[in-house]
Design a protein around this motif. Structure first.
Motif, PDB file in Angstrom:
ATOM      1  N   GLY A  21       0.813  -1.219   0.000  1.00 35.92           N
ATOM      2  CA  GLY A  21       0.000   0.000   0.000  1.00 35.92           C
ATOM      3  C   GLY A  21       0.842   1.262   0.000  1.00 35.92           C
ATOM      4  O   GLY A  21       2.064   1.229  -0.075  1.00 35.92           O
ATOM      5  N   GLY A  22       0.151   2.357   0.078  1.00 35.82           N
ATOM      6  CA  GLY A  22       0.809   3.658   0.050  1.00 35.82           C
ATOM      7  C   GLY A  22      -0.226   4.762   0.062  1.00 35.82           C
ATOM      8  O   GLY A  22      -1.356   4.562   0.525  1.00 35.82           O
ATOM      9  N   GLU A  23       0.167   5.899  -0.465  1.00 40.69           N
ATOM     10  CA  GLU A  23      -0.736   7.052  -0.537  1.00 40.69           C
ATOM     11  C   GLU A  23      -0.715   7.619  -1.944  1.00 40.69           C
ATOM     12  O   GLU A  23       0.289   7.531  -2.649  1.00 40.69           O
ATOM     13  CB  GLU A  23      -0.304   8.142   0.439  1.00 40.69           C
ATOM     14  N   GLY A  95      -6.658  17.427  -4.914  1.00 42.07           N
ATOM     15  CA  GLY A  95      -5.866  17.976  -3.824  1.00 42.07           C
ATOM     16  C   GLY A  95      -5.834  17.085  -2.596  1.00 42.07           C
ATOM     17  O   GLY A  95      -4.948  17.223  -1.754  1.00 42.07           O
ATOM     18  N   ASP A  96      -6.769  16.148  -2.484  1.00 41.72           N
ATOM     19  CA  ASP A  96      -6.802  15.261  -1.314  1.00 41.72           C
ATOM     20  C   ASP A  96      -5.871  14.067  -1.516  1.00 41.72           C
ATOM     21  O   ASP A  96      -5.626  13.623  -2.638  1.00 41.72           O
ATOM     22  CB  ASP A  96      -8.213  14.739  -1.050  1.00 41.72           C
ATOM     23  N   THR A  97      -5.391  13.549  -0.390  1.00 39.91           N
ATOM     24  CA  THR A  97      -4.528  12.371  -0.380  1.00 39.91           C
ATOM     25  C   THR A  97      -5.320  11.198   0.177  1.00 39.91           C
ATOM     26  O   THR A  97      -6.013  11.336   1.190  1.00 39.91           O
ATOM     27  CB  THR A  97      -3.270  12.630   0.473  1.00 39.91           C
ATOM     28  N   TYR A  98      -5.192  10.062  -0.471  1.00 34.56           N
ATOM     29  CA  TYR A  98      -5.918   8.848  -0.094  1.00 34.56           C
ATOM     30  C   TYR A  98      -4.924   7.742   0.233  1.00 34.56           C
ATOM     31  O   TYR A  98      -3.914   7.576  -0.458  1.00 34.56           O
ATOM     32  CB  TYR A  98      -6.829   8.396  -1.242  1.00 34.56           C
ATOM     33  N   ALA A  99      -5.226   6.988   1.270  1.00 30.49           N
ATOM     34  CA  ALA A  99      -4.439   5.795   1.595  1.00 30.49           C
ATOM     35  C   ALA A  99      -4.938   4.657   0.706  1.00 30.49           C
ATOM     36  O   ALA A  99      -6.139   4.501   0.507  1.00 30.49           O
ATOM     37  CB  ALA A  99      -4.606   5.431   3.060  1.00 30.49           C
ATOM     38  N   VAL A 100      -3.997   3.885   0.180  1.00 27.31           N
ATOM     39  CA  VAL A 100      -4.343   2.752  -0.677  1.00 27.31           C
ATOM     40  C   VAL A 100      -3.958   1.464   0.043  1.00 27.31           C
ATOM     41  O   VAL A 100      -2.834   1.312   0.512  1.00 27.31           O
ATOM     42  CB  VAL A 100      -3.622   2.842  -2.040  1.00 27.31           C
ATOM     43  N   ARG A 101      -4.935   0.575   0.145  1.00 31.33           N
ATOM     44  CA  ARG A 101      -4.721  -0.740   0.759  1.00 31.33           C
ATOM     45  C   ARG A 101      -5.385  -1.784  -0.120  1.00 31.33           C
ATOM     46  O   ARG A 101      -6.355  -1.498  -0.816  1.00 31.33           O
ATOM     47  CB  ARG A 101      -5.349  -0.792   2.151  1.00 31.33           C
ATOM     48  N   GLY A 122      -7.491 -12.557  -8.867  1.00 32.23           N
ATOM     49  CA  GLY A 122      -8.297 -11.383  -8.560  1.00 32.23           C
ATOM     50  C   GLY A 122      -7.681 -10.613  -7.405  1.00 32.23           C
ATOM     51  O   GLY A 122      -7.176 -11.209  -6.447  1.00 32.23           O
ATOM     52  N   TYR A 123      -7.699  -9.298  -7.510  1.00 30.13           N
ATOM     53  CA  TYR A 123      -7.178  -8.461  -6.430  1.00 30.13           C
ATOM     54  C   TYR A 123      -8.085  -7.249  -6.244  1.00 30.13           C
ATOM     55  O   TYR A 123      -8.802  -6.845  -7.147  1.00 30.13           O
ATOM     56  CB  TYR A 123      -5.728  -8.037  -6.695  1.00 30.13           C
ATOM     57  N   ARG A 124      -8.065  -6.723  -5.031  1.00 30.24           N
ATOM     58  CA  ARG A 124      -8.903  -5.566  -4.692  1.00 30.24           C
ATOM     59  C   ARG A 124      -8.028  -4.506  -4.048  1.00 30.24           C
ATOM     60  O   ARG A 124      -7.244  -4.803  -3.139  1.00 30.24           O
ATOM     61  CB  ARG A 124     -10.007  -5.986  -3.740  1.00 30.24           C
ATOM     62  N   LEU A 125      -8.170  -3.278  -4.514  1.00 23.30           N
ATOM     63  CA  LEU A 125      -7.475  -2.126  -3.949  1.00 23.30           C
ATOM     64  C   LEU A 125      -8.520  -1.098  -3.537  1.00 23.30           C
ATOM     65  O   LEU A 125      -9.498  -0.877  -4.256  1.00 23.30           O
ATOM     66  CB  LEU A 125      -6.515  -1.515  -4.976  1.00 23.30           C
ATOM     67  N   GLU A 126      -8.311  -0.495  -2.375  1.00 24.99           N
ATOM     68  CA  GLU A 126      -9.260   0.495  -1.856  1.00 24.99           C
ATOM     69  C   GLU A 126      -8.559   1.813  -1.581  1.00 24.99           C
ATOM     70  O   GLU A 126      -7.409   1.827  -1.144  1.00 24.99           O
ATOM     71  CB  GLU A 126      -9.890  -0.012  -0.556  1.00 24.99           C
ATOM     72  N   LEU A 127      -9.263   2.900  -1.852  1.00 23.30           N
ATOM     73  CA  LEU A 127      -8.796   4.244  -1.512  1.00 23.30           C
ATOM     74  C   LEU A 127      -9.570   4.712  -0.288  1.00 23.30           C
ATOM     75  O   LEU A 127     -10.804   4.671  -0.287  1.00 23.30           O
ATOM     76  CB  LEU A 127      -9.059   5.217  -2.667  1.00 23.30           C
ATOM     77  N   HIS A 128      -8.835   5.123   0.740  1.00 28.12           N
ATOM     78  CA  HIS A 128      -9.452   5.576   1.985  1.00 28.12           C
ATOM     79  C   HIS A 128      -9.108   7.040   2.228  1.00 28.12           C
ATOM     80  O   HIS A 128      -7.966   7.453   2.038  1.00 28.12           O
ATOM     81  CB  HIS A 128      -8.947   4.740   3.171  1.00 28.12           C
ATOM     82  N   GLU A 129     -10.101   7.791   2.675  1.00 27.90           N
ATOM     83  CA  GLU A 129      -9.887   9.193   3.028  1.00 27.90           C
ATOM     84  C   GLU A 129      -9.031   9.279   4.287  1.00 27.90           C
ATOM     85  O   GLU A 129      -8.844   8.279   4.997  1.00 27.90           O
ATOM     86  CB  GLU A 129     -11.232   9.870   3.257  1.00 27.90           C
ATOM     87  N   ALA A 130      -8.568  10.466   4.603  1.00 26.55           N
ATOM     88  CA  ALA A 130      -7.754  10.676   5.800  1.00 26.55           C
ATOM     89  C   ALA A 130      -8.491  10.232   7.062  1.00 26.55           C
ATOM     90  O   ALA A 130      -7.876   9.771   8.023  1.00 26.55           O
ATOM     91  CB  ALA A 130      -7.350  12.145   5.904  1.00 26.55           C
ATOM     92  N   SER A 131      -9.805  10.309   7.060  1.00 28.22           N
ATOM     93  CA  SER A 131     -10.618   9.884   8.205  1.00 28.22           C
ATOM     94  C   SER A 131     -10.655   8.363   8.348  1.00 28.22           C
ATOM     95  O   SER A 131     -11.134   7.847   9.358  1.00 28.22           O
ATOM     96  CB  SER A 131     -12.049  10.401   8.039  1.00 28.22           C
ATOM     97  N   GLU A 133     -12.372   6.535   6.216  1.00 29.52           N
ATOM     98  CA  GLU A 133     -13.568   6.109   5.487  1.00 29.52           C
ATOM     99  C   GLU A 133     -13.204   5.684   4.067  1.00 29.52           C
ATOM    100  O   GLU A 133     -12.430   6.364   3.389  1.00 29.52           O
ATOM    101  CB  GLU A 133     -14.588   7.254   5.422  1.00 29.52           C
ATOM    102  N   PRO A 134     -13.760   4.567   3.590  1.00 28.50           N
ATOM    103  CA  PRO A 134     -13.494   4.162   2.210  1.00 28.50           C
ATOM    104  C   PRO A 134     -14.165   5.130   1.228  1.00 28.50           C
ATOM    105  O   PRO A 134     -15.318   5.494   1.411  1.00 28.50           O
ATOM    106  CB  PRO A 134     -14.090   2.760   2.122  1.00 28.50           C
ATOM    107  N   ALA A 135     -13.405   5.530   0.212  1.00 25.97           N
ATOM    108  CA  ALA A 135     -13.933   6.441  -0.798  1.00 25.97           C
ATOM    109  C   ALA A 135     -14.213   5.718  -2.109  1.00 25.97           C
ATOM    110  O   ALA A 135     -15.157   6.051  -2.817  1.00 25.97           O
ATOM    111  CB  ALA A 135     -12.950   7.580  -1.038  1.00 25.97           C
ATOM    112  N   ALA A 136     -13.382   4.726  -2.428  1.00 28.73           N
ATOM    113  CA  ALA A 136     -13.523   4.032  -3.702  1.00 28.73           C
ATOM    114  C   ALA A 136     -12.780   2.708  -3.641  1.00 28.73           C
ATOM    115  O   ALA A 136     -11.904   2.511  -2.798  1.00 28.73           O
ATOM    116  CB  ALA A 136     -12.968   4.891  -4.832  1.00 28.73           C
ATOM    117  N   SER A 137     -13.134   1.818  -4.566  1.00 29.86           N
ATOM    118  CA  SER A 137     -12.423   0.550  -4.655  1.00 29.86           C
ATOM    119  C   SER A 137     -12.328   0.123  -6.110  1.00 29.86           C
ATOM    120  O   SER A 137     -13.098   0.573  -6.967  1.00 29.86           O
ATOM    121  CB  SER A 137     -13.123  -0.533  -3.838  1.00 29.86           C
TER     122      SER A 137
END
Length: 149
Positions: A21-23, A95-101, A122-131, A133-137
């Motif tokens: 993961g990363g950002e 402008g926002d930064t998302y954590a990727v897991r 098959g693989y799944r990656l998720e983008l999470h907001e700074a809070s 909360e999941p934003a997208a996958s």
């Protein structure tokens, strides 16, 4: 050196493997460039599902070659993109930064009438907001052609 092709038992063991993961930050210049390449309206900002895939794979924490090596493959072996399903839970903000897991969700050996033996991963990656909360996958698959066994 070519990595060893995993047998079916090893394929099953790879399910659940976590990506480092990363950002990813949706920099304004990058968003404009992607929209320009896609012939999209710049006012769309990061609204297209393609942004989920690009951000997620950019910050998954391994290169494509490293990911393929987990499954005993290299670029010259011809791995192919399979299905891609993206989900936007909320708008991605420029402008926002998302954590990727993410993680490997499935891996199985199959045989096709025309394609012969291949592994479908098959693989799944998720983008999470700074809070947090999941934003997208993005749920995707890769097809690894194999020689007949």
């Amino acid at each position: 050196m070519t990595p060893a092709v995993p047998d079916e038992a090893r394929l099953a063991e790879l399910v659940g493997t976590e990506f480092p993961g990363g950002e990813f930050t949706f920099e304004p210049w990058w968003v404009r460039l992607v929209n320009d390449c896609a012939l999209a309206d710049p006012a769309d900002e990061a609204g297209s599902p393609v942004f989920v895939f690009l951000a997620a794979t950019s910050a998954m924490g391994v290169s494509w070659e490293q990911l393929w090596s987990w499954f005993g493959a290299r670029e010259s072996d011809g791995p192919m993109a399979g299905e891609i399903h993206t989900e936007l839970r909320r708008p991605l903000r420029v402008g926002d930064t998302y954590a990727v897991r993410g993680r490997i969700e499935s891996a199985r050996r199959k045989r096709g009438a025309r394609t012969g033996v291949f592994d479908l991963v098959g693989y799944r990656l998720e983008l999470h907001e700074a809070s947090g909360e999941p934003a997208a996958s993005c749920t995707s698959s890769i097809i690894f052609p194999r020689e007949a066994r």
